[in-house]
Design a protein around this motif. Structure first.
Motif, mmCIF file in Angstrom:
data_model
loop_
_atom_site.group_PDB
_atom_site.id
_atom_site.type_symbol
_atom_site.label_atom_id
_atom_site.label_comp_id
_atom_site.label_asym_id
_atom_site.label_seq_id
_atom_site.Cartn_x
_atom_site.Cartn_y
_atom_site.Cartn_z
ATOM 1 N N LYS A 124 0.836 -1.201 0.000
ATOM 2 C CA LYS A 124 0.000 0.000 0.000
ATOM 3 C C LYS A 124 0.874 1.256 0.000
ATOM 4 N N LYS A 125 1.962 1.198 0.702
ATOM 5 C CA LYS A 125 2.876 2.332 0.747
ATOM 6 C C LYS A 125 3.501 2.583 -0.628
ATOM 7 N N ILE A 126 3.796 1.510 -1.355
ATOM 8 C CA ILE A 126 4.325 1.651 -2.711
ATOM 9 C C ILE A 126 3.282 2.297 -3.622
ATOM 10 N N ILE A 127 2.031 1.889 -3.466
ATOM 11 C CA ILE A 127 0.944 2.481 -4.261
ATOM 12 C C ILE A 127 0.835 3.979 -3.969
ATOM 13 N N ILE A 128 0.864 4.337 -2.684
ATOM 14 C CA ILE A 128 0.776 5.742 -2.290
ATOM 15 C C ILE A 128 1.946 6.535 -2.878
ATOM 16 N N SER A 129 3.147 5.971 -2.779
ATOM 17 C CA SER A 129 4.334 6.635 -3.307
ATOM 18 C C SER A 129 4.229 6.842 -4.811
ATOM 19 N N TYR A 130 3.743 5.820 -5.514
ATOM 20 C CA TYR A 130 3.599 5.914 -6.974
ATOM 21 C C TYR A 130 2.589 6.998 -7.342
ATOM 22 N N LEU A 131 1.450 7.016 -6.663
ATOM 23 C CA LEU A 131 0.428 8.014 -6.947
ATOM 24 C C LEU A 131 0.896 9.420 -6.566
ATOM 25 N N ALA A 132 1.720 9.514 -5.526
ATOM 26 C CA ALA A 132 2.234 10.819 -5.115
ATOM 27 C C ALA A 132 3.157 11.408 -6.177
ATOM 28 N N ASN A 133 3.886 10.540 -6.863
ATOM 29 C CA ASN A 133 4.836 11.002 -7.881
ATOM 30 C C ASN A 133 4.200 11.135 -9.266
ATOM 31 N N LYS A 134 3.196 10.311 -9.538
ATOM 32 C CA LYS A 134 2.589 10.301 -10.878
ATOM 33 C C LYS A 134 1.243 11.017 -10.930
ATOM 34 N N SER A 135 0.738 11.457 -9.788
ATOM 35 C CA SER A 135 -0.558 12.141 -9.661
ATOM 36 C C SER A 135 -1.740 11.183 -9.777
ATOM 37 N N SER A 136 -1.749 10.301 -10.793
ATOM 38 C CA SER A 136 -2.857 9.363 -10.949
ATOM 39 C C SER A 136 -2.382 8.133 -11.706
ATOM 40 N N ALA A 137 -3.176 7.063 -11.634
ATOM 41 C CA ALA A 137 -2.806 5.819 -12.322
ATOM 42 C C ALA A 137 -4.026 4.909 -12.401
ATOM 43 N N THR A 138 -3.981 3.971 -13.326
ATOM 44 C CA THR A 138 -5.011 2.941 -13.437
ATOM 45 C C THR A 138 -4.535 1.688 -12.710
ATOM 46 N N ILE A 139 -5.434 0.739 -12.519
ATOM 47 C CA ILE A 139 -5.056 -0.537 -11.916
ATOM 48 C C ILE A 139 -3.964 -1.213 -12.759
ATOM 49 N N ALA A 140 -4.095 -1.111 -14.093
ATOM 50 C CA ALA A 140 -3.098 -1.721 -14.977
ATOM 51 C C ALA A 140 -1.725 -1.085 -14.787
ATOM 52 N N ASP A 141 -1.698 0.238 -14.619
ATOM 53 C CA ASP A 141 -0.427 0.932 -14.385
ATOM 54 C C ASP A 141 0.243 0.405 -13.122
ATOM 55 N N ASN A 178 4.406 -5.460 -10.456
ATOM 56 C CA ASN A 178 4.408 -6.870 -10.871
ATOM 57 C C ASN A 178 3.483 -7.711 -9.985
ATOM 58 N N LEU A 179 2.261 -7.191 -9.773
ATOM 59 C CA LEU A 179 1.265 -7.887 -8.966
ATOM 60 C C LEU A 179 0.015 -8.137 -9.796
ATOM 61 N N SER A 180 -0.821 -9.041 -9.322
ATOM 62 C CA SER A 180 -2.037 -9.392 -10.057
ATOM 63 C C SER A 180 -3.096 -8.307 -9.921
ATOM 64 N N ILE A 181 -4.024 -8.280 -10.873
ATOM 65 C CA ILE A 181 -5.116 -7.310 -10.842
ATOM 66 C C ILE A 181 -5.977 -7.465 -9.583
ATOM 67 N N PRO A 182 -6.358 -8.691 -9.190
ATOM 68 C CA PRO A 182 -7.164 -8.834 -7.966
ATOM 69 C C PRO A 182 -6.460 -8.285 -6.723
ATOM 70 N N LYS A 183 -5.155 -8.534 -6.622
ATOM 71 C CA LYS A 183 -4.407 -8.071 -5.451
ATOM 72 C C LYS A 183 -4.391 -6.542 -5.380
ATOM 73 N N VAL A 184 -4.056 -5.892 -6.497
ATOM 74 C CA VAL A 184 -3.988 -4.429 -6.518
ATOM 75 C C VAL A 184 -5.373 -3.828 -6.314
ATOM 76 N N THR A 185 -6.385 -4.432 -6.907
ATOM 77 C CA THR A 185 -7.762 -3.948 -6.755
ATOM 78 C C THR A 185 -8.183 -3.972 -5.290
ATOM 79 N N THR A 186 -7.844 -5.052 -4.600
ATOM 80 C CA THR A 186 -8.184 -5.176 -3.180
ATOM 81 C C THR A 186 -7.493 -4.090 -2.347
ATOM 82 N N LEU A 187 -6.213 -3.856 -2.620
ATOM 83 C CA LEU A 187 -5.466 -2.852 -1.853
ATOM 84 C C LEU A 187 -5.950 -1.441 -2.163
#
Length: 407
Positions: free
Chosen positions: A23-40, A46-55
């Motif tokens: 979750k911290k990696i997701i926050i860091s990525y969004l903080a630097n990129k402003s926005s992103a899709t689940i695919a991004d 390198n995680l599955s769509i269900p895993k990222v969707t849940t987080l």
């Protein structure tokens, strides 16, 4: 439910720790990129769509991430785009000067929320000054009306030799057996880092000031204040040196004088080419019979700001002494240019407020003392952020530290 930011302070293990880290990696990525899709995010981690969707769903429930709806795509089903909620977290910056402090607050997306400048304060290495600093910080937080639990971290800038890695200050508030950051965190309940004031100013100017517009990678920032400090940015990163004390430009033994510097040695550049040197020269000149527009009742407790104000209002003595100081300072900067060959030298701090009054004699000295091939490739500019450079720098440094993650 605890948020990811609150979980960072817990002793987690196993799957709970792994989920918090992702979750911290997701926050860091969004903080630097402003926005992103689940695919991004899946591609990045390198995680599955269900895993990222849940987080992502968890972060939305925590009030940290928001679903901004569909985004245009080249074909097929339009994906949802996600970004951080700016007011889900804030970062506090405190820039401590010798006679005042500046305090500021930014949100999760680096937007400046509030800056209060020149709050009266007298810096000294004693418990009273430390307690007063904590009191002023508490008052600022109270005045923002932001819940303290939303302030994720605080950066404090101090003059002198600072070990940012351990949280020790070797110049001020060094009377505790533990790092000063530990005492501050206990007193205020906020995760805290400390940094040298000039280095934080350099980072603020590099990240959000005049440097950002030009995209230089090798920059020297000079903090021209009561003393002379320097922040060094090489390859877009702050340079600390082996012990973390790099940038002591003021203590280059460039001069042949008998003035004892605050470091205990003689001949330091700071004894002449700094705010304290300027005050000393000014008082000596007045005692020798030179006239000035500054009132006699101010001379006993003369401040650098008084001389700057007088110079900006055509006081001849102030202008002449600034020119003398600028010439000496230019010799020191010429040495730096010959060593570092930087793309840019930024003049900041209170003395930079005199603009061309100090900039022109500096440039004249550079033409005289630096190698022309290097001098021609180095630009000299005044700080864009001014008083806010240190505040912005400390806010961004604590933000970077708390949002950083191990890949």
């Amino acid at each position: 439910m605890k948020t990811t930011f609150e979980e960072q302070n817990d002793q987690l293990s196993g799957m709970a720790y792994k989920n918090m880290s992702v979750k911290k990696i997701i926050i860091s990525y969004l903080a630097n990129k402003s926005s992103a899709t689940i695919a991004d995010l899946c591609k990045e981690m390198n995680l599955s769509i269900p895993k990222v969707t849940t987080l992502i769903s968890t972060l939305i429930k925590e009030g940290i991430v928001k679903d901004f709806g569909k985004v245009d795509s080249t074909g097929g089903r339009k994906p949802n785009v996600y970004g951080l909620i700016p007011d889900s977290g804030f970062f506090l910056g405190v820039d401590v000067k010798h006679s005042y402090i500046n305090i500021g607050l930014i949100d999760l997306q680096k937007t400046t929320i509030k800056v209060t400048k020149r709050i009266p304060y007298q810096l000294s290495n004693d418990k009273e000054a430390f307690d007063e600093l904590c009191k002023l910080i508490k008052e600022f937080i109270h005045d923002t009306s932001i819940p303290q639990q939303k302030i994720l971290g605080m950066g404090i800038n101090l003059p002198g030799r600072i070990n940012h890695a351990t949280g020790h200050s070797n110049s001020f508030f060094n009377f505790y057996e533990v790092p000063v950051t530990v005492i501050i965190e206990k007193e205020l309940g906020i995760k805290t880092i400390i940094e040298n004031d000039s280095r934080a100013m350099a980072y603020g100017e590099f990240s959000a000031g005049v440097v950002m517009e030009e995209e230089e990678e090798d920059v020297l920032f000079l903090n021209l204040d009561y003393g002379i400090g320097m922040g060094i940015v090489l390859n877009k990163k702050l340079y600390y040196g082996k012990s973390g004390f790099s940038g002591e430009l003021g203590h280059i033994p460039l001069l042949d004088n008998e003035i004892i510097c605050q470091c205990g040695k003689k001949g330091c550049l700071e004894t002449v080419a700094s705010g304290q040197g300027l005050i000393r020269m000014f008082k000596a000149s007045v005692a020798a019979g030179y006239s000035t527009t500054i009132e006699n009742d101010k001379l006993a407790k003369l401040q650098v700001a008084d001389i700057i104000h007088a110079a900006n209002n055509d006081d001849v003595l102030s202008i002449e002494l600034l020119a003398k100081m600028g010439e000496t300072l230019g010799r020191g900067i010429a040495t730096l240019i010959n060593i570092f060959n930087p793309e840019l030298v930024v003049l900041g701090g209170v003395l930079a407020e005199t603009g061309e009054l100090i900039q022109l004699p500096i440039k004249s000295a550079l033409n005289k003392y630096s190698l022309s091939m290097m001098n021609n490739d180095t630009k000299i500019k005044l700080s864009k952020l001014g008083e806010e450079a240190g505040v912005i720098g400390s806010c961004l440094l604590i933000r970077n530290k708390l949002l950083a993650h191990s890949a």
